[in-house]
Design an enzyme around this catalytic site. Structure first.
Site, PDB file in Angstrom:
ATOM      1  N   SER A   1      25.932 -19.511 -12.006  1.00 57.93           N
ATOM      2  CA  SER A   1      26.015 -19.378 -10.556  1.00 57.93           C
ATOM      3  C   SER A   1      24.935 -20.252  -9.909  1.00 57.93           C
ATOM      4  O   SER A   1      24.932 -21.467 -10.113  1.00 57.93           O
ATOM      5  CB  SER A   1      25.907 -17.904 -10.148  1.00 57.93           C
ATOM      6  OG  SER A   1      26.239 -17.732  -8.786  1.00 57.93           O
TER       7      SER A   1
ATOM      8  N   ASP B   1      37.034 -16.505 -11.177  1.00 58.05           N
ATOM      9  CA  ASP B   1      35.795 -16.394 -10.403  1.00 58.05           C
ATOM     10  C   ASP B   1      36.120 -16.085  -8.945  1.00 58.05           C
ATOM     11  O   ASP B   1      36.821 -16.844  -8.282  1.00 58.05           O
ATOM     12  CB  ASP B   1      35.008 -17.697 -10.510  1.00 58.05           C
ATOM     13  CG  ASP B   1      33.573 -17.557 -10.036  1.00 58.05           C
ATOM     14  OD1 ASP B   1      33.319 -16.789  -9.090  1.00 58.05           O
ATOM     15  OD2 ASP B   1      32.694 -18.230 -10.610  1.00 58.05           O
TER      16      ASP B   1
ATOM     17  N   HIS C   1      33.196 -13.967 -12.207  1.00 56.34           N
ATOM     18  CA  HIS C   1      32.011 -14.748 -11.863  1.00 56.34           C
ATOM     19  C   HIS C   1      30.957 -14.590 -12.953  1.00 56.34           C
ATOM     20  O   HIS C   1      30.278 -13.576 -13.027  1.00 56.34           O
ATOM     21  CB  HIS C   1      31.455 -14.325 -10.518  1.00 56.34           C
ATOM     22  CG  HIS C   1      30.335 -15.192 -10.036  1.00 56.34           C
ATOM     23  ND1 HIS C   1      30.468 -16.563  -9.886  1.00 56.34           N
ATOM     24  CD2 HIS C   1      29.051 -14.903  -9.697  1.00 56.34           C
ATOM     25  CE1 HIS C   1      29.330 -17.065  -9.459  1.00 56.34           C
ATOM     26  NE2 HIS C   1      28.451 -16.076  -9.345  1.00 56.34           N
TER      27      HIS C   1
END
EC number: 3.1.1.73
Length: 540
Positions: A203, A417, A457
């Protein structure tokens, strides 16, 4: 093989693993035991001489204890998720001043089972918080491991307000400073120093890894970067745009959570079998171009039932699955990939502002704490892009310096995601290929990208998404099952991964595995076995 010499203390609950730990250690490392390591640690503080640093503590942490989170503020979770040490290590906590208006907090965990390798972790969101779980994961493998708070505590942008120095720390400086200081501590603590340097992050951590590759090519020999938040400025604009599409919960354009469930089910109906298997997972969302009009309410239906949509609501959903464009039709950010609707609702579709986008525009772009996301326009996106402080967009496609020094990048992104569209990673891969004029086979020598179906994610979701990217996704110590070990094998043995094998976990039990293809190939079910049979799939 060097990879199999990495120690595995977090698996010490089994006799076999315990035996392996006792019998193996990296030939390039150092295995300290008992009082001698403890004494070395407790005397180390007096030997630390780091410029602009204030050392808070140097603490010996034995195996089998809960690791203190006294330095982790409540805004970062405090001690609500305690971590038990499964290895002995020397823990160093310090602040490093980066300017007259900024400083970073960082920790270095120097394990007794040192493998001769250095590793830096990254951060998440707008944080702000040391990733202690990632530090424990890497240090458990014998890496001298560092992590920072990225220049401020907390997972919001308040600290950016009227302080460009904190923004600079967030953009690149905190990570790089932590690496420089961490390497110095490692060399001073271990007589042999370190042999190779690695990075592991997802991320914001993925963006940080790419920023290092693009700007500080000598920082790492191997980088594992997941779900990167690169194209950062346009990512925040993309996040702001959703509220202008959905409106608030009273708007005629608003799609309820129940209706989004109907949308998701329709997308799975239309697209699930495009890869040859009906398993509830879309292997390649590129192939999925859903016809949302199939959900239009007929004369006998009402949208209040939650099973169908009005024309205005169909337009909203189609907008979500469309790219974001700026002034004069310039491309800003790709669509949200279909298949992530259920998880994306709370972040983007609930009729409330996306917090990270709101904070970036309020505290960085406009320095206006009252700015309203609902007023966002493409003109605002242009203003934000013109700023791009410290090139935080992290979108340089020329990786030549990193390539020439022999660096390696393993890039992965979950195809479900719900925070950062996986299509952004595909756009960047093509951007690098075009910028460097390299074909995929030529990029393979230093850069490999693996789309991971069934991953949300950074982790979890519906499919075989555990690839060893962290403690909660551990699925084995074979490099093909573990992206960190795969990177070590690539850097130190020259064996590059042709696939990443993911596991579908039920607790710690592996239900099934699947090999995820190296981009631009895609996975296709060819049989004859069940979709849970990894040999029933091939990369095409």
């Amino acid at each position: 093989m060097l990879v199999m010499q990495l120690l595995l203390p977090f698996l010490a609950s089994t006799a076999a693993a315990a035996a392996a730990i006792d019998s193996t250690s990296s030939s390039n490392g150092s295995d300290h035991h008992g009082s001698s390591f403890q004494a070395e640690c407790e005397s180390f503080k007096a030997k630390i001489n780091v410029t602009n640093a204030n050392v808070h503590s140097v603490t010996y942490v034995p195996a089998g204890v809960n690791i203190s989170m006294a330095d982790n503020p409540s805004i970062c979770g405090g001690d609500e998720d305690p971590i038990t040490s499964t290895f002995a290590f020397c823990r160093i906590a310090l602040n490093v001043t980066t300017s007259s208006k900024s400083q970073i907090f960082m920790e270095a965990w120097l394990p007794s089972n040192y493998s001769g390798r250095f590793l830096s972790t990254g951060n998440g969101g707008l944080g702000g918080c040391v990733k202690y779980d990632d530090m424990a994961y890497a240090a458990g493998y014998g890496f001298a491991t560092v992590g920072t708070n990225n220049g401020h505590f907390g997972n919001n942008g308040v600290s950016f307000y009227q302080n460009t120095e904190v923004v600079e720390d967030f953009a690149y400086r905190a990570l790089h400073t932590g690496v420089v200081v961490g390497k110095e501590l490692t060399k001073n603590f271990y007589p042999q120093g370190y042999n190779k340097s690695y990075y592991l992050g997802c991320s914001t951590g993925g963006r940080q890894g790419w920023k290092s590759v693009q700007t500080f090519p000598d920082d790492f020999d191997g980088v594992v970067a997941g779900a990167p938040a690169f194209n950062f400025i346009n990512l925040t604009s993309w996040g702001a745009r959703f509220l202008t599409l959905t409106g608030d919960s009273s708007a005629e354009t608003f799609v309820t959570e129940t209706q989004w469930t109907a949308v998701h089910n329709e997308i799975i109906r239309q697209c699930d079998s495009l890869d040859g298997a009906k398993d509830g997972i879309i292997e390649d969302p590129d192939l999925c171009q859903p016809i949302i009009e199939a959900l239009l309410c007929n004369a006998t239906q009402s949208s209040t039932s939650g099973t169908c949509l009005t024309g205005a609501q169909v337009k909203t959903v189609n907008g979500v699955f469309s790219a974001t464009y700026g002034l004069n039709g310039s491309f800003l950010y790709p669509r949200m990939q279909p298949g992530s609707e259920l998880a994306a609702y709370s972040s983007y579709y609930s009729g409330t502002p996306f917090a990270y986008a709101e904070d970036w525009y309020r505290y960085v772009v406009f320095n206006n704490t009252n700015w309203d996301v609902a007023t966002w326009t493409v003109q605002d996106a242009a203003i934000a892009n013109a700023q791009d402080p410290y090139q935080i967009s992290t979108w340089n496609g020329d990786l030549s310096p990193f390539q020439k020094k022999g660096g390696k990048v393993l890039h992965y992104h979950g195809m479900e995601d719900a925070i950062i569209s996986s299509e952004s990673s595909k756009v960047y891969y093509k951007h690098v290929a075009d910028t460097m004029n390299l074909s995929p086979s030529e990029l393979d020598s230093f850069y490999r990208f693996f789309p991971i179906s069934g991953m949300a994610h950074c982790a979890n979701a519906d499919g075989p998404s555990a690839i060893g990217q962290g403690t909660g996704t551990f699925a084995g110590n074979n490099p093909q099952d573990n992206v960190l070990l795969a990177m070590v094998q690539w850097v130190e043995e020259g064996v590059a991964p042709d696939f990443v094998r993911g596991a579908k976990l039920n607790g710690s039990t592996v239900e099934y595995r699947r090999k995820h293809c190296k981009y631009p190939k895609r996975n296709r079910y060819v049989g004859p076995g069940s979709y849970t049979d990894e040999n029933a799939w091939e990369c095409v």
